[in-house]
Design a protein around this motif. Structure first.
Motif, short mmCIF file in Angstrom:
data_model
loop_
_atom_site.label_atom_id
_atom_site.label_comp_id
_atom_site.label_asym_id
_atom_site.label_seq_id
_atom_site.Cartn_x
_atom_site.Cartn_y
_atom_site.Cartn_z
N UNK A 74 0.84 -1.20 0.00
CA UNK A 74 0.00 0.00 0.00
C UNK A 74 0.87 1.24 0.00
N UNK A 75 0.33 2.30 -0.62
CA UNK A 75 0.92 3.64 -0.53
C UNK A 75 -0.20 4.60 -0.15
N UNK A 76 0.17 5.75 0.43
CA UNK A 76 -0.81 6.77 0.72
C UNK A 76 -1.35 7.35 -0.58
N UNK A 77 -2.59 7.80 -0.55
CA UNK A 77 -3.19 8.43 -1.71
C UNK A 77 -2.30 9.57 -2.18
N UNK A 78 -1.88 9.59 -3.46
CA UNK A 78 -0.93 10.59 -3.93
C UNK A 78 -1.48 12.02 -3.83
N UNK A 79 -0.63 12.91 -3.41
CA UNK A 79 -1.00 14.30 -3.18
C UNK A 79 -0.49 15.20 -4.30
N UNK A 80 -1.15 16.35 -4.46
CA UNK A 80 -0.66 17.36 -5.38
C UNK A 80 0.51 18.13 -4.79
N UNK A 81 0.78 17.95 -3.51
CA UNK A 81 1.86 18.65 -2.84
C UNK A 81 3.20 18.00 -3.22
N UNK A 82 4.27 18.78 -3.22
CA UNK A 82 5.59 18.23 -3.59
C UNK A 82 6.01 17.05 -2.71
N UNK A 83 5.57 17.05 -1.45
CA UNK A 83 5.93 15.95 -0.55
C UNK A 83 5.25 14.65 -0.93
N UNK A 84 4.14 14.75 -1.66
CA UNK A 84 3.38 13.56 -2.04
C UNK A 84 2.45 13.05 -0.97
N UNK A 85 2.41 13.69 0.20
CA UNK A 85 1.57 13.24 1.30
C UNK A 85 0.56 14.33 1.66
#
Length: 426
Positions: free
Chosen positions: A285-296
């Protein structure tokens, strides 16, 4: 999840029969059992029965199915309300409390939940419910052998979907995404993760009566979903087939038939994986991808709440017992359980995946509760109505070639109209 006063005859008969059965069960042996109606079925129901087997008094548990609101309304009309109910929507706690159906409850000193969750269960400065089970709803599942470099950000997810979609169209590989669009709650979970990432303050504002469902944050979130969902080859069989695909089947498409590479949904996906996985490979599993540069981005959670009905015997005491640190230990040891109680030692989790998810839930400032479960009345969604149906219409539009701007305009108009019909919004 049905509107007030619209319980079907089947629901009324089922609830009346359950009430009679519970009464009969509670009168055996000279000791009245505490009656509990729950939303769970299958393995979850079995696990909860193992939990309450540790309660000092007898407990009789009945599964009310998916529409526990209609079930409980029918039981109330029949005068056979259970002592305790487990609800999946905090909005129902407020509604029932204002109708004087519930008794105030308290938690044990061993109980604490993440900031923001506790206030959802307080009405007129009285607590009417406690969280007893949580769901981490910001996860994408995949098999490592099928996806060696998972996407970290939203842009990477879109780029990967385009790349894998082109391969799938040529018949040279699986589709990038599985999605159970036949279940509207899957689509609202997508929407909630994107909205909370783009505009967390606006996400919170949408739970209020003056919510603006046609504002820029909602439009931007829908536009972002349209960007992904409209990619040719994104889903096995295309968008029309996805609208006939239920949640469980979407998981099977990844872990058994390998028709798709990734599937998004909550930690309870592990139960479906355990039943249908082919081979010994464990999904990652991965966290739902974010629009933020950190990805979280923010973490979306759902949860189940225990409430005690007014006039019941022993209900308040059972609710308080359920908040003790050791009450859910049988379920923790068996796996398949994520506790909202931050005072549960992480080492109590036998499952390392849920141990990690429990730790993520304790990170400050990132958590948002499932939006659709907070909405009023029929707007909250159920099969064929409310926000579930609106999101299915939007999905159908963007996967059927309707321009994104037009699809967003239609969806926001429907959302605003549904909010007004439920007594608020614009």
């Amino acid at each position: 999840m049905t509107p007030a006063g619209r319980a079907t005859r089947r629901t009324l008969l089922r609830a009346a029969a359950a009430g009679a059965a519970a009464t009969a069960a509670g009168c055996t042996g000279g000791t009245r059992s505490v009656q509990v109606a729950v939303v769970w079925s299958g393995s979850e129901l079995d696990r909860f029965r193992q939990v309450v087997a540790g309660y000092p008094d007898p407990v009789h548990v009945v599964s009310a199915g998916n529409d526990i609101d209609a079930f409980l309304r029918a039981r109330h009309l029949a005068g056979t309300s259970p002592d305790v109910a487990i609800l999946s929507r905090p909005g129902l706690v407020t509604e029932y409390a204002l109708r004087d159906w519930l008794s105030p409850v308290r938690a044990s000193p061993e109980y604490a939940v993440p900031t923001g969750l506790s206030d959802l269960l307080v009405t007129e400065e009285q607590r009417y419910g406690v969280w007893v089970k949580a769901a981490h709803k910001s996860l994408i599942w995949h098999l490592p052998s099928e996806l060696r470099t998972p996407p970290r950000t939203w842009d990477e997810l879109v780029a990967l979907t385009r790349q894998l979609g082109a391969i799938a169209r040529r018949g040279s590989g699986p589709a990038p995404l599985a999605i159970g669009a036949a279940d509207g709650w899957v689509l609202t979970d997508w929407f909630e993760n994107v909205l909370a990432d783009l505009a967390p303050n606006s996400y919170d504002a949408l739970t209020r009566r003056d919510a603006d469902w046609q504002g820029r944050p909602v439009r931007d979130a829908l536009d972002r979903l349209a960007e992904l969902w409209s990619i040719d080859g994104a889903f096995p069989g295309g968008g029309r087939r996805a609208l006939l695909t239920q949640y469980e089947e979407s998981v099977i498409q990844v872990v058994h038939s390998h028709r798709a590479v990734m599937v998004f949904e909550a930690d309870f996906t592990a139960e479906v994986v355990g039943t249908f996985r082919r081979g010994s490979e464990e999904p990652a599993t991965i966290r739902f991808p974010s629009a933020r540069p950190s990805g979280t981005g923010p973490l979306i959670v759902g949860g189940d709440v225990a409430v005690a009905f007014a006039g019941g015997q022993g209900g308040v005491e059972l609710v308080e017992w359920l908040t003790r640190a050791d009450s859910f230990r049988p379920w923790l040891r068996a796996g398949g359980y994520l506790s909202p109680n931050t005072r549960i030692p992480l080492d109590d989790y036998a499952d390392p995946v849920r141990r990690r998810l429990a730790e993520e839930m304790r990170a400050p400032g990132t958590l948002r509760f499932d939006l659709s479960d907070q909405l009023p009345g029929p707007f909250t969604g159920s099969d064929g109505v409310g926000i579930w149906r609106i999101m299915q219409d939007f999905f159908a539009d963007v996967t059927d070639g309707v321009p994104a701007a037009e699809a967003v305009r239609r969806a926001t108009g429907q959302l605003a109209a549904a909010a007004r019909s439920a007594g608020g919004g614009r």
